[in-house]
Design a protein around this motif. Structure first.
Motif, PDB file in Angstrom:
ATOM      1  N   MET A   1     -10.312 -14.132  47.943  1.00  0.00           N
ATOM      2  CA  MET A   1     -10.286 -13.480  46.631  1.00  0.00           C
ATOM      3  C   MET A   1     -11.633 -13.654  45.936  1.00  0.00           C
ATOM      4  SD  MET A   1      -7.744 -14.163  43.374  1.00  0.00           S
ATOM      5  CE  MET A   1      -6.317 -13.532  44.252  1.00  0.00           C
ATOM      6  N   LYS A   2     -12.112 -12.591  45.304  1.00  0.00           N
ATOM      7  CA  LYS A   2     -13.374 -12.658  44.581  1.00  0.00           C
ATOM      8  C   LYS A   2     -13.229 -13.527  43.336  1.00  0.00           C
ATOM      9  CE  LYS A   2     -14.531  -8.034  46.212  1.00  0.00           C
ATOM     10  NZ  LYS A   2     -14.639  -6.604  45.857  1.00  0.00           N
ATOM     11  N   ALA A   3     -14.264 -14.297  43.041  1.00  0.00           N
ATOM     12  CA  ALA A   3     -14.256 -15.170  41.871  1.00  0.00           C
ATOM     13  C   ALA A   3     -15.571 -14.978  41.123  1.00  0.00           C
ATOM     14  CB  ALA A   3     -14.070 -16.618  42.294  1.00  0.00           C
TER      15      ALA A   3
ATOM     16  N   GLY B   1      -6.812 -11.084  37.002  1.00  0.00           N
ATOM     17  CA  GLY B   1      -6.038 -11.967  37.870  1.00  0.00           C
ATOM     18  C   GLY B   1      -6.852 -12.615  38.973  1.00  0.00           C
ATOM     19  N   ILE B   2      -8.155 -12.821  38.731  1.00  0.00           N
ATOM     20  CA  ILE B   2      -9.005 -13.496  39.711  1.00  0.00           C
ATOM     21  C   ILE B   2      -9.485 -14.823  39.128  1.00  0.00           C
ATOM     22  CG2 ILE B   2      -9.803 -11.288  40.659  1.00  0.00           C
ATOM     23  CD1 ILE B   2     -12.488 -11.833  39.164  1.00  0.00           C
ATOM     24  N   PRO B   3      -9.905 -15.763  39.973  1.00  0.00           N
ATOM     25  CA  PRO B   3     -10.522 -16.974  39.433  1.00  0.00           C
ATOM     26  C   PRO B   3     -11.799 -16.604  38.677  1.00  0.00           C
ATOM     27  CG  PRO B   3      -9.952 -17.260  41.751  1.00  0.00           C
ATOM     28  CD  PRO B   3      -9.806 -15.801  41.444  1.00  0.00           C
ATOM     29  N   PHE B   4     -11.932 -17.089  37.466  1.00  0.00           N
ATOM     30  CA  PHE B   4     -13.137 -16.805  36.694  1.00  0.00           C
ATOM     31  C   PHE B   4     -13.389 -17.946  35.715  1.00  0.00           C
ATOM     32  CE2 PHE B   4     -10.027 -15.542  33.588  1.00  0.00           C
ATOM     33  CZ  PHE B   4     -10.649 -15.699  32.348  1.00  0.00           C
ATOM     34  N   GLU B   5     -14.601 -18.017  35.254  1.00  0.00           N
ATOM     35  CA  GLU B   5     -14.971 -18.964  34.208  1.00  0.00           C
ATOM     36  C   GLU B   5     -16.012 -18.313  33.312  1.00  0.00           C
ATOM     37  OE1 GLU B   5     -16.834 -22.425  35.890  1.00  0.00           O
ATOM     38  OE2 GLU B   5     -18.377 -21.261  36.934  1.00  0.00           O
TER      39      GLU B   5
ATOM     40  N   TYR C   1     -14.892  -3.255  31.987  1.00  0.00           N
ATOM     41  CA  TYR C   1     -16.233  -3.776  32.260  1.00  0.00           C
ATOM     42  C   TYR C   1     -16.235  -4.738  33.447  1.00  0.00           C
ATOM     43  CZ  TYR C   1     -20.400  -6.687  31.641  1.00  0.00           C
ATOM     44  OH  TYR C   1     -21.554  -7.405  31.858  1.00  0.00           O
ATOM     45  N   LEU C   2     -15.410  -5.773  33.424  1.00  0.00           N
ATOM     46  CA  LEU C   2     -15.381  -6.724  34.535  1.00  0.00           C
ATOM     47  C   LEU C   2     -14.807  -6.090  35.799  1.00  0.00           C
ATOM     48  CD1 LEU C   2     -14.248 -10.108  32.900  1.00  0.00           C
ATOM     49  CD2 LEU C   2     -16.569  -9.328  33.435  1.00  0.00           C
ATOM     50  N   GLN C   3     -13.797  -5.292  35.641  1.00  0.00           N
ATOM     51  CA  GLN C   3     -13.174  -4.634  36.792  1.00  0.00           C
ATOM     52  C   GLN C   3     -14.178  -3.763  37.541  1.00  0.00           C
ATOM     53  OE1 GLN C   3      -9.609  -2.433  35.820  1.00  0.00           O
ATOM     54  NE2 GLN C   3      -9.748  -1.173  37.665  1.00  0.00           N
ATOM     55  N   ASP C   4     -15.022  -3.057  36.792  1.00  0.00           N
ATOM     56  CA  ASP C   4     -16.006  -2.180  37.438  1.00  0.00           C
ATOM     57  C   ASP C   4     -17.032  -2.974  38.241  1.00  0.00           C
ATOM     58  OD1 ASP C   4     -14.716  -0.010  36.410  1.00  0.00           O
ATOM     59  OD2 ASP C   4     -16.142   0.354  34.784  1.00  0.00           O
ATOM     60  N   TYR C   5     -17.376  -4.154  37.781  1.00  0.00           N
ATOM     61  CA  TYR C   5     -18.273  -5.017  38.554  1.00  0.00           C
ATOM     62  C   TYR C   5     -17.573  -5.536  39.816  1.00  0.00           C
ATOM     63  CZ  TYR C   5     -22.598  -5.731  35.852  1.00  0.00           C
ATOM     64  OH  TYR C   5     -23.831  -5.580  35.267  1.00  0.00           O
TER      65      TYR C   5
ATOM     66  N   LEU D   1     -14.356 -10.862  26.975  1.00  0.00           N
ATOM     67  CA  LEU D   1     -14.514 -11.140  28.402  1.00  0.00           C
ATOM     68  C   LEU D   1     -13.345 -11.970  28.931  1.00  0.00           C
ATOM     69  CD1 LEU D   1     -18.314 -11.999  28.344  1.00  0.00           C
ATOM     70  CD2 LEU D   1     -17.298  -9.982  29.410  1.00  0.00           C
ATOM     71  N   HIS D   2     -12.879 -12.901  28.120  1.00  0.00           N
ATOM     72  CA  HIS D   2     -11.755 -13.744  28.522  1.00  0.00           C
ATOM     73  C   HIS D   2     -10.500 -12.908  28.739  1.00  0.00           C
ATOM     74  CE1 HIS D   2      -8.392 -16.633  27.847  1.00  0.00           C
ATOM     75  NE2 HIS D   2      -9.165 -17.414  28.577  1.00  0.00           N
ATOM     76  N   ALA D   3     -10.261 -11.963  27.829  1.00  0.00           N
ATOM     77  CA  ALA D   3      -9.082 -11.096  27.959  1.00  0.00           C
ATOM     78  C   ALA D   3      -9.177 -10.247  29.222  1.00  0.00           C
ATOM     79  CB  ALA D   3      -8.946 -10.204  26.729  1.00  0.00           C
TER      80      ALA D   3
END
Length: 318
Positions: free
Chosen positions: A1-3, A30-34, A102-106, A22-24
């Motif tokens: 899974m991409k993180a 549903g991926i690991p992120f920080e 935004y994050l999904q497109d990346y 960005l947090h939302a």
């Protein structure tokens, strides 16, 4: 899974809304992120406390406070050192998310290149009076910020405002801490990407740049950037359009005329640029004039240093 590690260098800007947005989006993916926000010793304690509080109240968020100002390059390097995941998404703190995807497109194209640049845009109108110089310059530049245009010269169009990069690639280059203050550390980074043959992809996934400084502040930042260019010209001459124009004038043996003109014109031009109606053609001229003075100053200092060294060596051998 991409993180994903989302990295935000902070200085005197309340980016609480950016972090929350960005947090939302990270949670929705549903991926690991920080999200890591590192404050480079802001002088505005109210902003510092607001960002720190926002990060403390959100899961997967961290806030790092630096006890002394370490600069634009070093703070980004520090963020990368503290990142947990293989993909790093850098952005400036004075940004705003303008797309719910935004994050999904990346993430959707994360495997398509080692470096992916999303771009930036600016508000349709200046946020207040007194910021005309930066706003007019950026709005003119926005016309050349589409992914299609940036892709024509992909490495030259690299900007650290909004980009994703593999952590191992970033750590193999890092931002040069030889640059002090504002300007041209990003140009050198893009040149290093090209030199090493690292794949880069430009996409239309912009953030909105909100940090439009007042005219005097932006003028000071522009001058600082040009001083960096003059000091590091040997490393940057292949990546700077401004230096290319200067070199063409030098090739015609007219550098002396440019420097002479600079001494006569630079203050009147500067007055126009600090006015409520700055002329962008004069801004281009100002940068060229200022560069000629800075290179002349660097060359004079170098010659003086060489003469002092020769004198010292001569005295030592008497």
């Amino acid at each position: 899974m991409k993180a994903l590690s989302i990295l935000i260098p902070v200085y005197n800007w309340n980016c609480s809304q950016l972090i929350s947005d960005l947090h939302a989006q990270g949670n929705a993916l549903g991926i690991p992120f920080e999200i890591i926000a590192a404050d480079d010793h802001s002088t505005d304690t109210g902003t510092l406390n607001a960002v720190s509080s926002t990060a403390a109240n959100l899961e997967h968020c961290r806030f790092i406070a630096i006890e002394q100002n370490i600069g634009r390059s070093a703070i980004r390097n520090l963020l990368a050192d503290n990142a947990s995941y293989e993909r790093l998404l850098f952005m400036d703190c004075d940004a705003a998310v303008c797309s719910p995807a935004y994050l999904q497109d990346y993430i959707a194209i994360a495997d398509n290149a080692d470096v992916i640049c999303g771009g930036l845009l600016h508000p349709a109108n200046p946020p207040c009076d007194g910021v005309e110089l930066r706003w007019k310059y950026e709005k003119k530049a926005d016309k050349k910020r589409s992914a299609a245009y940036r892709s024509l010269t992909p490495y030259a169009r690299f900007t650290p405002f909004n980009f994703m990069i593999l952590r191992d690639v970033f750590q193999s280059i890092r931002f040069s801490t030889a640059f002090t203050g504002y300007g041209y550390e990003d140009v050198l980074f893009g040149m290093e990407l090209e030199k090493r043959g690292i794949s880069i992809l430009h996409i239309d996934n912009p953030l909105i740049h909100l940090g439009i400084e007042d005219n005097a502040t932006y003028m000071a930042k522009t001058e600082q950037a040009i001083r960096n260019l003059a000091l590091h010209q040997d490393n940057l001459k292949g990546g700077s359009t401004l230096f290319l124009h200067y070199s063409r004038i030098c090739s015609l043996h007219l550098a002396w005329l440019l420097t002479l003109s600079a001494k006569a014109l630079i203050q009147p031009v500067r007055r126009n640029l600090l006015s409520a109606n700055p002329d962008m053609k004069l801004f281009s001229l100002y940068k060229l004039l200022y560069l000629s003075l800075q290179i002349s100053s660097v060359e004079t200092a170098s010659t003086h240093g060489a003469q002092m060294s020769h004198s010292y060596e001569s005295n030592c051998h008497k």
